[in-house]
Each structure stands twice: as structure tokens, then as C-alpha cells.
Enzyme design. Structure first.
Site, mmCIF file in Angstrom:
data_model
loop_
_atom_site.group_PDB
_atom_site.id
_atom_site.type_symbol
_atom_site.label_atom_id
_atom_site.label_comp_id
_atom_site.label_asym_id
_atom_site.label_seq_id
_atom_site.Cartn_x
_atom_site.Cartn_y
_atom_site.Cartn_z
ATOM 1 N N HIS A 43 1.105 -0.975 -0.334
ATOM 2 C CA HIS A 43 0.294 0.565 0.074
ATOM 3 C C HIS A 43 1.107 0.912 0.784
ATOM 4 O O HIS A 43 0.569 2.435 0.038
ATOM 5 C CB HIS A 43 -0.974 -0.198 1.475
ATOM 6 C CG HIS A 43 -0.344 -0.015 2.584
ATOM 7 N ND1 HIS A 43 -0.605 0.213 4.091
ATOM 8 C CD2 HIS A 43 1.117 -0.236 2.855
ATOM 9 C CE1 HIS A 43 0.366 0.210 5.182
ATOM 10 N NE2 HIS A 43 1.281 -0.290 4.202
ATOM 11 N N HIS A 44 1.635 1.044 0.440
ATOM 12 C CA HIS A 44 3.023 2.574 0.137
ATOM 13 C C HIS A 44 3.451 2.593 -0.670
ATOM 14 O O HIS A 44 3.765 4.008 -1.697
ATOM 15 C CB HIS A 44 4.127 2.005 1.299
ATOM 16 C CG HIS A 44 3.784 1.761 1.923
ATOM 17 N ND1 HIS A 44 2.872 2.757 3.327
ATOM 18 C CD2 HIS A 44 4.476 1.181 3.318
ATOM 19 C CE1 HIS A 44 2.741 2.106 4.427
ATOM 20 N NE2 HIS A 44 3.412 1.652 4.533
ATOM 21 N N ALA A 45 3.279 2.204 -2.293
ATOM 22 C CA ALA A 45 3.885 2.540 -3.840
ATOM 23 C C ALA A 45 3.085 3.680 -4.251
ATOM 24 O O ALA A 45 2.119 3.903 -4.793
ATOM 25 C CB ALA A 45 4.188 1.315 -3.821
ATOM 26 N N ASP B 273 -1.310 5.766 2.855
ATOM 27 C CA ASP B 273 -0.756 6.238 2.277
ATOM 28 C C ASP B 273 -0.573 6.261 0.661
ATOM 29 O O ASP B 273 -1.347 7.310 0.087
ATOM 30 C CB ASP B 273 0.557 7.126 2.622
ATOM 31 C CG ASP B 273 1.715 6.058 2.389
ATOM 32 O OD1 ASP B 273 1.638 4.722 2.352
ATOM 33 O OD2 ASP B 273 3.062 6.741 2.465
#
Length: 431
Positions: free
Chosen positions: A145-147, A186
């Protein structure tokens, strides 16, 4: 002793598609790096040895193509990921700095192939949900989920979640994304921050903790205002306190937003005893989120994410695979190729520690009150103009590689040819 599968009473049987690629366990971020793709193979070993393959369809997804990744990521970034290797990385110094590849997100052998497997499973799962081929799709290799659009971050290179949601949006007017990883989701929030077609809800540790985003007042912008929801939590949260905030918030969101599909990121670094996470959830407390989301009977994509004490990650994700398939796994771990990892108890449970819970009832009540207040300003779920849905049934399309639209997942007939044959597995199989 055979491990018991106990059917969960009072619920309708769900059709579950489970995605696994045996190559996933071969990738290695490097010595000392906390992210270990091997945990997905450990999870699969438990899933198989508990006999869950009898209760769901198992697929090896088509790896995502460059073109598919470029539905979210920039061409330049995707091209960089495809070209860089440990052998040639010295020639890419400027690009590594630009795309944030290096320390947390190292260059390793097979990096791009690893990304294609992760993204392919999430996109394939979304496509099968959209075409009513299953009720729940599971891809533990996903959830990264951070990419960002053109940047790696937090051990994540390609955002399979965003790609999966984009696939769902071709058929669904509103998609709800829920994130129970200890870190703020994010990358997904940022991707959909200005649209009302996707609502993001993230429960995470906030305050001097990576990635440093996800405060209560971040609620979206423009058309997406009120459609981002952040639940900032403190160290040591227990099952009861997590449930006391998770269930009311999700209930409220479901009634208010009325999604037609759900994506649940099940990051297991929110479990007690994680190498990087300071929460205190047991396996059952974490899994309660999966069971609660399942109770809404919406098409659901279950994804992995963080989780750095790998024996506990595999326990939780195997247990949650069982819940998806309508059974509760027995406590005695069956003999499997990673059996020694689960000593000395050889039990499935992940138990709490005695750490202090800094989330007071007053703090949690204040968070819930503010979240409900934020949503009160928008009375109804957004009215969305649906994009055109392809009229032709994909099952009836001729399989002609030259005529395939590169932006559409492969025809169903081709997908079915990738299905793992049930007959290949016996009770005693190691894999």
C-alpha cells in the site's frame, strides 16, 4: 493428529478464489531486511495442509504486464523497475534517487517479476469479483500500500491495491478500501484522494512512525472531500479496543457510503509481537476484522501487506483464509514443511503480550465522534455516473492474442486454463 476444520454456523457459503504463485517465495530483499516474501509460501503451506484447497478454487494469476502497471504508475517508473538489476544498478544512480529505490526498497534479483506476481494476483482477483466468478478473492502476495505513482516506498514498488481497485471501478460505482496494517495506507489514499468513487479507511499507528501521514483531519480534497477516513491509534491497542473503534466506524461507513465492493488490506504487522509494529492484537482480534467485513456480503478482495514476524503472519493469514472459506481452523498446526517455525507450542494462536494499551476509552471515543462528525456534512452516498461496461461476455470472446485489448484482463477461458487442478493435491502434500 488431523487438524480440525469447524464450519462457521449461520452463514451462507462463499465462492472463494485464492491466488498463489509458487515463485513468490524465491525472492529475497537481502540479508537483514525485515520484508520476507517467504512468509507467503509459509501461509500457503498451512492453507494446503489444513485442507482448505477443498473449499476454494486455487489459481496462479497471469503476471501483470507493463501496460497494466502503467494504468497507475508512470511509464518511466515501470520501465526503470523492469530494467534495473543488482548487476547494472550502478548505472542507475540518478534514477534510484528519483524513484526512491535503495535502502528500504532495495534492488534484488527478480525485483520486477516479484512486482508482476503481486499485481497480477490483485488484478485477477478484482476481475473475477467483477464478473461474478467468486464472492471473495484472496491474494496474500498483494497489499503493498505504500507504492506511489512514480516512487517506491516502505518495501513497496508497485501498488497492486490501486491496480485492483481500478479494475473494480470498471464495474462498480463505489469501492470501499479498508486498511488494518499498522502503517497508514498512504499510497492508496493518495491515489484516490480527490475522487468520490473510492473511499479509503485506514486504521494505523500515528505519531513518530512511518510513513508519518494519516492524521484525523486528512479527509480528502475536492470531489474526494470526506471520502478519506483516518483512524490514528496509539501503541499497545488490544482486541477489545480495536473492535470498539473498527466495527462502529465500518458500520457507519457502510451505511453512509453504500459501496458495492470492498478491498481489505490485512497487513499482519498489527499483530502482537511484530518486529516493526507496536500493536497488541491477537490472531483472533485481527481476524475479527475479516469476519466482520465478510458479514456485509459484498464482493471482497482480501490482500496481504506488512507483517515481519513471519511465523505469526502465516498463522493469521491461514486462519483468515479459513474464515473466507467458511471454516475455523483447529488450534493444532498440521505437519508441514515449515513446522519447526511454529514451535515450541505448534499452536495456531498469536497471543497478546503484557504491553500497556495507550488508547484510552476517552481517546477512542473522541476519534469516533470526530469521524462521524466529518461524515455528517455529506448526507448521502455520492451519485456516480457509471462508465460503460463492456457488453460482450468475456467467456464468449475468441481468444486471439492480437485482438486482445491490452487494458483488459485476459478472457475467462484463458484464466480458467490457469486454474490449479484439485486432483494435484492430496492431504499429505507439502505445498
Amino acid at each position: 493428529m488431523a487438524s480440525v476444520l469447524m464450519p462457521i454456523t449461520g452463514e451462507s457459503k462463499k465462492r472463494v478464489c485464492y491466488f498463489f504463485d509458487s515463485d513468490i517465495g524465491n525472492y529475497h530483499y537481502g540479508n537483514g531486511h525485515p520484508m520476507k516474501p517467504h512468509r507467503i509460501k509459509m501461509t500457503h503451506s498451512l492453507v494446503m495442509n489444513y485442507g482448505l484447497y477443498k473449499r476454494m478454487e486455487i489459481f496462479r494469476a497471469k503476471p501483470a504486464t507493463r501496460k497494466e502497471m502503467a494504468q497507475f504508475h508512470t511509464d518511466e517508473y515501470v520501465d526503470f523497475l523492469a530494467r534495473i538489476t543488482p548487476d547494472n544498478m550502478d548505472n542507475f544512480g540518478r534514477e534510484q534517487a528519483k524513484f526512491n529505490v535503495g535502502d528500504d526498497c532495495p534492488v534484488f534479483d527478480g525485483l520486477f517479476e516479484y512486482c508482476t506476481i503481486s499485481a497480477g494476483g490483485s488484478m485477477e482477483g478484482a476481475a473475477r469479483l467483477s464478473r461474478d466468478k467468486c464472492d471473495i478473492a484472496v491474494n496474500w502476495a498483494g497489499g503493498l500500500h505504500h507504492a506511489k505513482k512514480s516512487e517506491a516506498s516502505g518495501f513497496c514498488y508497485v501498488n497492486d491495491i490501486v491496480l485492483g481497485i481500478l479494475e473494480l471501478l470498471r464495474y462498480h460505482s463505489r469501492v470501499l478500501y479498508i486498511d488494518i496494517d499498522v502503517h497508514h495506507g498512504d499510497g492508496v489514499e493518495e491515489a484516490f484522494y480527490t475522487t468520490d468513487r473510492v473511499m479509503t479507511v485506514s486504521f494505523h499507528k500515528y505519531g513518530e512512525f512511518f510513513p508519518g501521514t494519516g492524521e484525523l483531519r486528512d479527509i480528502g480534497a475536492g470531489k474526494g472531500k470526506q471520502y478519506a477516513c483516518n483512524v490514528p491509534l496509539r501503541d499497545g491497542i488490544t482486541d477489545d479496543n480495536y473492535k470498539s473503534v473498527f466495527e462502529p466506524v465500518i458500520n457507519h461507513v457502510m451505511e453512509w457510503y453504500k459501496p458495492s465492493a470492498v478491498v481489505l488490506q490485512c497487513g499482519a504487522d498489527s499483530l502482537s509481537g511484530d518486529r516493526l509494529g507496536p500493536f497488541n492484537l491477537t490472531m483472533r482480534g485481527h481476524a475479527n476484522c475479516v469476519q466482520f467485513i465478510k458479514s456485509f456480503n459484498l464482493p471482497t478482495l482480501l490482500l496481504g501487506g506488512g507483517g515481519y514476524t513471519i511465523r505469526n503472519v502465516s498463522r493469521a493469514w491461514a486462519f483468515e483464509t479459513g474464515l473466507a472459506a467458511g471454516v475455523e481452523l483447529g488450534g493444532q498446526i498440521p505437519i508441514n514443511e515449515y513446522y519447526e517455525y511454529f514451535g515450541p507450542t505448534y499452536q495456531l494462536d498469536v497471543l497478546p503480550s503484557n504491553m500497556e494499551d495507550l488508547n484510552t476509552p476517552e481517546y477512542l471515543a473522541k476519534i469516533k465522534s470526530q469521524i462521524f462528525e466529518n461524515m455528517r456534512s455529506n448526507t448521502f452516498a455520492p451519485s456516480v455516473q457509471m462508465s460503460n461496461i463492456p457488453k460482450m461476455d468475456h467467456d464468449e470472446m475468441e481468444v486471439d492474442e492480437d485482438l486482445d485489448d491490452p487494458n483488459v484482463r485476459k478472457p475467462q477461458r484463458l484464466l480458467d486454463s490457469l486454474r490449479v487442478n484439485d486432483a494435484e493435491f492430496e492431504e499429505s502434500d507439502d505445498e
